[in-house]
Write an enzyme that holds these catalytic residues in place. Structure first.
Site, PDB file in Angstrom:
ATOM      1  N   GLU A  61       0.872  -1.170   0.000  1.00 38.04           N
ATOM      2  CA  GLU A  61       0.000   0.000   0.000  1.00 38.04           C
ATOM      3  C   GLU A  61       0.916   1.229   0.000  1.00 38.04           C
ATOM      4  O   GLU A  61       1.826   1.316   0.818  1.00 38.04           O
ATOM      5  CB  GLU A  61      -0.877   0.000   1.257  1.00 38.04           C
ATOM      6  CG  GLU A  61      -1.850   1.149   1.231  1.00 38.04           C
ATOM      7  CD  GLU A  61      -2.815   1.174   2.413  1.00 38.04           C
ATOM      8  OE1 GLU A  61      -2.807   0.248   3.238  1.00 38.04           O
ATOM      9  OE2 GLU A  61      -3.552   2.160   2.492  1.00 38.04           O
ATOM     10  N   ARG A 296       5.563 -13.392   9.200  1.00 42.53           N
ATOM     11  CA  ARG A 296       6.176 -12.107   8.906  1.00 42.53           C
ATOM     12  C   ARG A 296       7.521 -12.018   9.614  1.00 42.53           C
ATOM     13  O   ARG A 296       7.801 -12.751  10.565  1.00 42.53           O
ATOM     14  CB  ARG A 296       5.264 -10.961   9.343  1.00 42.53           C
ATOM     15  CG  ARG A 296       5.055 -10.872  10.843  1.00 42.53           C
ATOM     16  CD  ARG A 296       3.996  -9.832  11.217  1.00 42.53           C
ATOM     17  NE  ARG A 296       4.448  -8.478  10.984  1.00 42.53           N
ATOM     18  CZ  ARG A 296       3.893  -7.661  10.083  1.00 42.53           C
ATOM     19  NH1 ARG A 296       2.887  -8.063   9.344  1.00 42.53           N
ATOM     20  NH2 ARG A 296       4.333  -6.446   9.940  1.00 42.53           N
ATOM     21  N   LYS A 306       4.378   0.040   9.530  1.00 45.01           N
ATOM     22  CA  LYS A 306       4.369   1.340   8.876  1.00 45.01           C
ATOM     23  C   LYS A 306       3.780   2.405   9.787  1.00 45.01           C
ATOM     24  O   LYS A 306       4.269   3.529   9.814  1.00 45.01           O
ATOM     25  CB  LYS A 306       3.567   1.250   7.575  1.00 45.01           C
ATOM     26  CG  LYS A 306       4.471   1.112   6.364  1.00 45.01           C
ATOM     27  CD  LYS A 306       3.689   1.267   5.098  1.00 45.01           C
ATOM     28  CE  LYS A 306       3.381  -0.084   4.517  1.00 45.01           C
ATOM     29  NZ  LYS A 306       2.400  -0.062   3.452  1.00 45.01           N
TER      30      LYS A 306
HETATM   31  P1  ATP Z   1       2.768  -2.753   7.884  1.00 41.82           P
HETATM   32  O1  ATP Z   1       2.154  -3.673   8.880  1.00 41.82           O
HETATM   33  O2  ATP Z   1       4.159  -2.394   8.148  1.00 41.82           O
HETATM   34  O3  ATP Z   1       1.925  -1.564   7.559  1.00 41.82           O
HETATM   35  P2  ATP Z   1       1.662  -3.937   5.669  1.00 41.82           P
HETATM   36  O4  ATP Z   1       1.479  -5.390   5.502  1.00 41.82           O
HETATM   37  O5  ATP Z   1       0.464  -3.236   6.069  1.00 41.82           O
HETATM   38  O6  ATP Z   1       2.868  -3.623   6.591  1.00 41.82           O
HETATM   39  P3  ATP Z   1       1.788  -3.522   2.912  1.00 41.82           P
HETATM   40  O7  ATP Z   1       2.302  -2.374   2.159  1.00 41.82           O
HETATM   41  O8  ATP Z   1       0.362  -3.823   2.841  1.00 41.82           O
HETATM   42  O9  ATP Z   1       2.216  -3.257   4.398  1.00 41.82           O
HETATM   43  O10 ATP Z   1       2.652  -4.821   2.630  1.00 41.82           O
HETATM   44  C1  ATP Z   1       3.047  -5.253   1.372  1.00 41.82           C
HETATM   45  C2  ATP Z   1       3.459  -6.690   1.490  1.00 41.82           C
HETATM   46  O11 ATP Z   1       4.561  -6.841   2.363  1.00 41.82           O
HETATM   47  C3  ATP Z   1       2.344  -7.548   2.016  1.00 41.82           C
HETATM   48  O12 ATP Z   1       2.203  -8.686   1.198  1.00 41.82           O
HETATM   49  C4  ATP Z   1       2.797  -7.919   3.391  1.00 41.82           C
HETATM   50  O13 ATP Z   1       2.352  -9.192   3.751  1.00 41.82           O
HETATM   51  C5  ATP Z   1       4.307  -7.867   3.287  1.00 41.82           C
HETATM   52  N1  ATP Z   1       4.897  -7.541   4.575  1.00 41.82           N
HETATM   53  C6  ATP Z   1       4.648  -6.461   5.337  1.00 41.82           C
HETATM   54  N2  ATP Z   1       5.329  -6.508   6.494  1.00 41.82           N
HETATM   55  C7  ATP Z   1       6.051  -7.652   6.465  1.00 41.82           C
HETATM   56  C8  ATP Z   1       6.955  -8.286   7.367  1.00 41.82           C
HETATM   57  N3  ATP Z   1       7.267  -7.750   8.556  1.00 41.82           N
HETATM   58  N4  ATP Z   1       7.494  -9.467   6.998  1.00 41.82           N
HETATM   59  C9  ATP Z   1       7.195 -10.005   5.815  1.00 41.82           C
HETATM   60  N5  ATP Z   1       6.356  -9.476   4.928  1.00 41.82           N
HETATM   61  C10 ATP Z   1       5.780  -8.313   5.234  1.00 41.82           C
HETATM   62 MG    MG Z   2      -1.237  -3.711   5.054  1.00 41.54          MG
END
Ligand code: ATP
Ligand code: MG
Length: 587
Positions: A61, A296, A306
């Site tokens: 995102e 994760r 984030k």
């Molecule tokens: P955050 O929790 O930091 O906001 P998010 O999952 O909301 O992370 P996105 O931009 O939606 O952020 O994530 C893009 C991709 O990265 C998704 O497929 C998510 O599963 C993966 N991702 C995010 N954080 C991690 C992590 N700590 N380890 C592995 N993959 C991750």
């Molecule tokens: Mg997300």
């Protein structure tokens, strides 16, 4: 055997690779049609066999900068596509208008490229935006209403919450649930036309309010949100919920393996339910994408969320998204962490199905190991104190030869000038030596690395008792690289720089951003765990060869660690960041 990007080391196997291999063997995608661009069944109807063996996607995102956790997902998704002759799409999951910005999308593109990946496959570009599918998502919602699988609910948010039930008790059907399809269609169109205020009604999937999985108790799939989107501007005032949008994005793009983190495991039944309904309604074709979850990355001493990273930036706890202490990819890059180091790290930590914490030192080890092979050596004196060679002629200077890389002689040697007055490290002298101290103290002999053996004869102090100058005699027959070099054995070997030729610079010595392993675990607020001493600046001396150092240049400063010239470094204002020390000094 599979190979990974950029080098030929085999990727370690993991459960997702096993699934992919099995699916390919089962020829699951044999009849998968793909016309070359995303779209619904109608769009793909005249497509031919998809040239990509599998399709994965990395779907950030654009509401912040990527962090180290994302690197794990990037290596996994792009790595799979690369290893199995598939395609990996970069898709901006931009269905949440308020927090998304172009700036974030641009930085994400740069970061993914920096890690060495590319979303092109044959003649496809495969850079997509979920917001391009808003019309198709809207059509999908209409079809669900028409087939009796969605309804407009006019309960208040609170009523919806109350009627959802709990883990142990079923929910209650909404009074609006069984109104006619025509009424729901009409209301949904009114929602779209902006006739109703934010929050007044939502579109919900009609599944089962008594389902043991709360995610299947008629989840909301569309909400009214009168907000300007960074790409579609004011075209829409209703936006799809993530759980509705994501499976549809995957399906429209012909994704075969939709890989996400474990917290989405409970959403998988809805993912499957939704795509099956849309297939039944004729909007999608088999094979439908399948979701797979992995653990994760949790990394000690940082936060990888984030939301928290935004807080750190907005409240000025750090200097910006690319502050070298930040666990963002932009920060890591500025700090001197490398794509090769991240690759080694993701290989080393593997992919599993259970959550665990990885110690930050594992990441540092990977950076050290890869930098050790790839960067040249230089000399820096971080805490300079003057050393004068009594018996060295005043204006004499001579060349000493220092290898650029001790294990890679083919990288050659550089010249370091020796003169009468030198800088050495304050810590390389002790007035009264402690046990096992082999460096300089009165009467002791050490080698000036790449130069001569010296004997400490004396030292001088200022009025406060601080040592200001050390004196020594050198032994002319003992120069490194000459026949006499081994005539005397000494235990200490110290680095030095000519006072006349050394270059001034400032170094940022970074330490961990948080002082506890899991910030916020034992304190109420993770911000209370910030390490106030995570950045220190010192004035140092560098060897003359560093005069032309350019932003981004990386070196090992002998005996100190790995360093990078900061993006703001200039010819007469050299700024260096410490990437990582030579050894783990945290414990
Ligand atoms: P955050 O929790 O930091 O906001 P998010 O999952 O909301 O992370 P996105 O931009 O939606 O952020 O994530 C893009 C991709 O990265 C998704 O497929 C998510 O599963 C993966 N991702 C995010 N954080 C991690 C992590 N700590 N380890 C592995 N993959 C991750
Ligand atoms: Mg997300």
């Amino acid at each position: 055997m599979t190979t990974n990007l950029n080098d030929n080391t085999p990727s370690s196997s993991n459960f997702i690779r096993t699934i992919v291999e099995k699916n390919i063997e089962q020829k699951l995608y044999k009849n998968k049609k793909w016309i070359g661009s995303p779209g619904n069944a109608e769009h793909q109807k005249n497509g031919s066999q998809d040239p990509a063996t599998i399709r994965t996607r990395f779907p950030p995102e654009p509401n912040g900068y990527l962090h180290i956790g994302h690197a794990k997902s990037i290596y996994l998704n792009f790595g799979l596509a690369h290893d199995y002759q598939g395609a990996c799409h970069l898709r901006f999951d931009d269905t949440n208008p308020e927090k998304e910005k172009k700036e974030f999308a641009t930085s994400i593109i740069n970061n993914v490229k920096w890690l060495g990946f590319d979303w092109k496959f044959k003649n496809e570009t495969n850079l997509y935006y979920a917001s391009n599918y808003f019309e198709l998502m809207y059509q999908a919602a209409i079809s669900l209403i028409q087939s009796g699988h969605a309804y407009v609910d006019q309960q208040t948010a609170e009523e919806i919450r109350e009627n959802r039930g709990t883990l142990t008790s079923p929910g209650k059907n909404s009074p609006w649930r069984d109104h006619t399809v025509d009424e729901h269609l009409k209301l949904f169109k009114e929602m779209r036309d902006g006739k109703h205020a934010n929050g007044l009604m939502v579109l919900r999937a009609k599944i089962n309010m008594a389902s043991p999985n709360i995610n299947l108790r008629d989840p909301a799939i569309y909400r009214i949100k009168k907000a300007t989107h960074h790409r579609t501007r004011d075209n829409w005032c209703i936006y799809p919920m993530y759980t509705f949008a994501h499976p549809i994005e995957d399906a429209l793009e012909g994704i075969t393996h939709s890989i996400c983190t474990l917290e989405f495991e409970d959403q998988r039944p809805f993912y499957d339910w939704l795509l099956k309904q849309l297939k039944n309604n004729g909007l999608l074709n088999d094979p439908l994408p399948k979701q797979y979850e992995f653990a994760r990355l949790n990394l000690t001493y940082v936060v990888l969320s984030k939301r928290r990273l935004i807080e750190l930036v907005e409240n000025n706890h750090v200097l910006g998204w690319d502050d070298p202490r930040m666990p963002t990819l932009a920060g890591a890059r500025r700090r001197g962490y490398t794509p090769a180091g991240f690759k080694l790290f993701t290989d080393r930590i593997g992919v599993s199905k259970s959550d665990s914490w990885i110690d930050y030192s594992t990441l540092e080890d990977c950076m050290r190991e890869t930098l050790n092979n790839s960067v040249h050596r230089r000399i820096a004196v971080l805490d300079p104190i003057k050393l004068i060679i009594n018996n060295y002629p005043d204006n004499q200077e001579e060349n000493c030869y220092a290898p650029n890389h001790p294990q890679q002689p083919e990288l050659g040697k550089r010249i370091v000038k020796l003169t009468k007055e030198l800088w050495i490290e304050r810590g390389d002298f002790m007035e009264v030596p402690s046990k096992k101290y082999f460096r300089l103290f009165p009467g002791n002999q050490v080698r000036l690395r790449y130069g001569y053996i010296i004997t400490c004869t004396d030292f001088k102090k200022d009025e406060q008792g601080n040592i200001t100058t050390i004196f020594c005699d050198y032994l002319p027959n003992t120069k490194s690289g000459t026949a006499g070099a081994n005539s005397i054995k000494v235990k200490g070997n110290i680095h030095w720089l000519s006072e006349k030729y050394a270059v001034n610079a400032t170094i940022n010595l970074y330490d961990r951003l948080f002082k506890t392993e899991q910030p916020g675990l034992s304190s109420d607020n993770y911000l209370d765990d910030l390490n106030e001493n995570s950045a220190a600046q010192i004035n140092v001396k560098l060897e003359e060869n560093c005069k032309t150092i350019q932003p981004g240049d990386q070196y090992q400063f002998e005996r100190h660690g790995y360093f990078i010239a900061d993006i703001e470094s200039k010819a007469h204002d050299i700024k260096i960041n410490r990437t990582v020390t030579l050894r783990n000094q945290w414990k």
